[in-house]
Design a protein around this motif. Structure first.
Motif, PDB file in Angstrom:
ATOM      1  N   ASP A 170     -56.230  30.728 -16.413  1.00 42.34           N
ATOM      2  CA  ASP A 170     -56.566  31.253 -17.746  1.00 42.34           C
ATOM      3  C   ASP A 170     -56.089  32.694 -17.901  1.00 42.34           C
ATOM      4  O   ASP A 170     -55.535  33.071 -18.934  1.00 42.34           O
ATOM      5  CB  ASP A 170     -58.078  31.189 -17.961  1.00 42.34           C
ATOM      6  N   ILE A 171     -56.331  33.496 -16.879  1.00 43.30           N
ATOM      7  CA  ILE A 171     -55.971  34.920 -16.946  1.00 43.30           C
ATOM      8  C   ILE A 171     -54.456  35.084 -16.973  1.00 43.30           C
ATOM      9  O   ILE A 171     -53.916  35.856 -17.776  1.00 43.30           O
ATOM     10  CB  ILE A 171     -56.584  35.678 -15.745  1.00 43.30           C
ATOM     11  N   LEU A 172     -53.768  34.354 -16.123  1.00 39.40           N
ATOM     12  CA  LEU A 172     -52.304  34.449 -16.075  1.00 39.40           C
ATOM     13  C   LEU A 172     -51.675  33.966 -17.384  1.00 39.40           C
ATOM     14  O   LEU A 172     -50.701  34.544 -17.865  1.00 39.40           O
ATOM     15  CB  LEU A 172     -51.771  33.632 -14.896  1.00 39.40           C
ATOM     16  N   LEU A 173     -52.260  32.919 -17.962  1.00 37.95           N
ATOM     17  CA  LEU A 173     -51.754  32.423 -19.236  1.00 37.95           C
ATOM     18  C   LEU A 173     -51.956  33.463 -20.330  1.00 37.95           C
ATOM     19  O   LEU A 173     -51.078  33.660 -21.182  1.00 37.95           O
ATOM     20  CB  LEU A 173     -52.460  31.117 -19.605  1.00 37.95           C
ATOM     21  N   ALA A 174     -53.104  34.141 -20.304  1.00 44.88           N
ATOM     22  CA  ALA A 174     -53.372  35.191 -21.284  1.00 44.88           C
ATOM     23  C   ALA A 174     -52.380  36.338 -21.138  1.00 44.88           C
ATOM     24  O   ALA A 174     -52.080  37.041 -22.112  1.00 44.88           O
ATOM     25  CB  ALA A 174     -54.802  35.706 -21.116  1.00 44.88           C
ATOM     26  N   GLN A 175     -51.853  36.523 -19.928  1.00 48.54           N
ATOM     27  CA  GLN A 175     -50.840  37.559 -19.682  1.00 48.54           C
ATOM     28  C   GLN A 175     -49.439  37.090 -20.058  1.00 48.54           C
ATOM     29  O   GLN A 175     -48.489  37.869 -19.989  1.00 48.54           O
ATOM     30  CB  GLN A 175     -50.851  37.968 -18.202  1.00 48.54           C
ATOM     31  N   LEU A 206     -52.850  21.764 -18.723  1.00 47.83           N
ATOM     32  CA  LEU A 206     -51.521  21.496 -18.167  1.00 47.83           C
ATOM     33  C   LEU A 206     -50.638  20.775 -19.191  1.00 47.83           C
ATOM     34  O   LEU A 206     -49.446  21.081 -19.333  1.00 47.83           O
ATOM     35  CB  LEU A 206     -51.653  20.662 -16.896  1.00 47.83           C
ATOM     36  N   ASN A 207     -51.227  19.816 -19.909  1.00 49.35           N
ATOM     37  CA  ASN A 207     -50.463  19.104 -20.936  1.00 49.35           C
ATOM     38  C   ASN A 207     -49.934  20.050 -21.999  1.00 49.35           C
ATOM     39  O   ASN A 207     -48.812  19.904 -22.482  1.00 49.35           O
ATOM     40  CB  ASN A 207     -51.331  18.033 -21.595  1.00 49.35           C
ATOM     41  N   SER A 208     -50.757  21.054 -22.355  1.00 46.29           N
ATOM     42  CA  SER A 208     -50.334  22.015 -23.373  1.00 46.29           C
ATOM     43  C   SER A 208     -49.164  22.867 -22.893  1.00 46.29           C
ATOM     44  O   SER A 208     -48.433  23.455 -23.697  1.00 46.29           O
ATOM     45  CB  SER A 208     -51.509  22.920 -23.764  1.00 46.29           C
ATOM     46  N   LEU A 209     -48.983  22.919 -21.574  1.00 50.17           N
ATOM     47  CA  LEU A 209     -47.869  23.666 -20.987  1.00 50.17           C
ATOM     48  C   LEU A 209     -46.704  22.747 -20.622  1.00 50.17           C
ATOM     49  O   LEU A 209     -45.760  23.163 -19.943  1.00 50.17           O
ATOM     50  CB  LEU A 209     -48.344  24.418 -19.731  1.00 50.17           C
ATOM     51  N   GLY A 210     -46.803  21.493 -21.071  1.00 49.51           N
ATOM     52  CA  GLY A 210     -45.719  20.548 -20.829  1.00 49.51           C
ATOM     53  C   GLY A 210     -45.741  19.910 -19.463  1.00 49.51           C
ATOM     54  O   GLY A 210     -44.713  19.427 -18.977  1.00 49.51           O
ATOM     55  N   VAL A 211     -46.896  19.902 -18.834  1.00 51.53           N
ATOM     56  CA  VAL A 211     -47.012  19.337 -17.494  1.00 51.53           C
ATOM     57  C   VAL A 211     -47.974  18.158 -17.519  1.00 51.53           C
ATOM     58  O   VAL A 211     -49.069  18.256 -18.076  1.00 51.53           O
ATOM     59  CB  VAL A 211     -47.529  20.386 -16.480  1.00 51.53           C
ATOM     60  N   ASP A 212     -47.550  17.024 -16.956  1.00 49.07           N
ATOM     61  CA  ASP A 212     -48.412  15.857 -16.801  1.00 49.07           C
ATOM     62  C   ASP A 212     -48.725  15.712 -15.316  1.00 49.07           C
ATOM     63  O   ASP A 212     -47.903  15.182 -14.556  1.00 49.07           O
ATOM     64  CB  ASP A 212     -47.735  14.594 -17.320  1.00 49.07           C
ATOM     65  N   PRO A 213     -49.886  16.197 -14.876  1.00 50.40           N
ATOM     66  CA  PRO A 213     -50.184  16.175 -13.434  1.00 50.40           C
ATOM     67  C   PRO A 213     -50.257  14.769 -12.861  1.00 50.40           C
ATOM     68  O   PRO A 213     -49.937  14.563 -11.689  1.00 50.40           O
ATOM     69  CB  PRO A 213     -51.536  16.892 -13.343  1.00 50.40           C
TER      70      PRO A 213
END
Length: 230
Positions: A170-175, A206-213
């Motif tokens: 969350d923090i890294l995404l906010a950055q 992850l899906n919102s970042l284009g990743v399907d784990p």
């Protein structure tokens, strides 16, 4: 015969006197030490029960003040709890409650202070980890990203590893650091149990970042099957 018995009894008595003279003091001190330790243990147990009882009563008072919404009175009650019962489990519980109440009333600095105390002073590692997670969240909201990440770097127990990675994401995404955020979210996804509801939330991130784990996890399996068929 009587004289013979008297002589035997006298010899036994002399032996006892000799033995006691030689070892009596040592035996006495051992007995004193054992009885003293037993008394101290009982005293400690009583003190612990008394502390826990008083701490529980004070926690009830913190809960009551929290419902009333008097921030100043709540802070005084928490300060009293910290000064008297910091070593009990009730103190960090109170700290988490105080932080929540203060945050909801708009006193963010007070909430941060309460969570900082829980994170750094709690005698229970689990409560300390919860305090760190919540404190990192508040710092992230304040855009103090580096400080938030620093809070998560130490003092976290293994049981909170998945939540730790998720909060880092969350923090890294906010950055704006999407690759690093994906890495942390994937780490969290793998660490959560399959049946945990929170795992689905991480998957949404992850899906919102284009990743399907799930697809990523299945890919190596499919590759292995293909190689085996050849």
């Amino acid at each position: 015969m009587a004289k013979h018995l008297d002589l035997e009894e006298q010899e036994q008595l002399d032996e006892i006197k000799h033995f006691w003279k030689q070892y009596g003091n040592a035996i006495t001190w051992v007995l004193i030490a054992v009885l003293g330790a037993y008394a101290a243990w009982n005293g400690y147990q009583y003190w612990q029960r008394s502390q826990a009882s008083q701490a529980a009563a004070m926690y009830d008072e913190v809960e009551k003040v929290s419902r009333e919404g008097d921030a100043d009175k709540l802070q005084r009650a928490f300060d009293d709890m910290k000064s008297r019962f910091a070593s009990t489990a009730y103190a960090p519980q109170a700290g988490l409650l105080v932080a929540k109440t203060l945050y909801e009333s708009g006193k963010v600095d007070g909430a941060k202070a309460a969570l900082t105390w829980v994170a750094e002073k709690s005698a229970d590692a689990g409560y300390a980890s919860v305090g760190r997670l919540r404190l990192a969240g508040l710092l992230m909201d304040s855009k103090a990203y580096d400080e938030a990440l620093k809070v998560l770097d130490t003092g976290m127990t293994e049981e909170f590893a998945a939540l730790q990675a998720d909060r880092r994401g969350d923090i890294l995404l906010a950055q704006g650091k999407k690759p690093e955020a994906k890495e942390q979210y994937l780490k969290a996804f793998k660490a959560f149990d399959d049946r945990t509801d929170y795992r689905r939330l991480v998957m949404v991130k992850l899906n919102s970042l284009g990743v399907d784990p799930l697809a990523d996890a299945a890919a190596p399996v499919a590759a292995d099957k293909g190689a085996a068929s050849k």
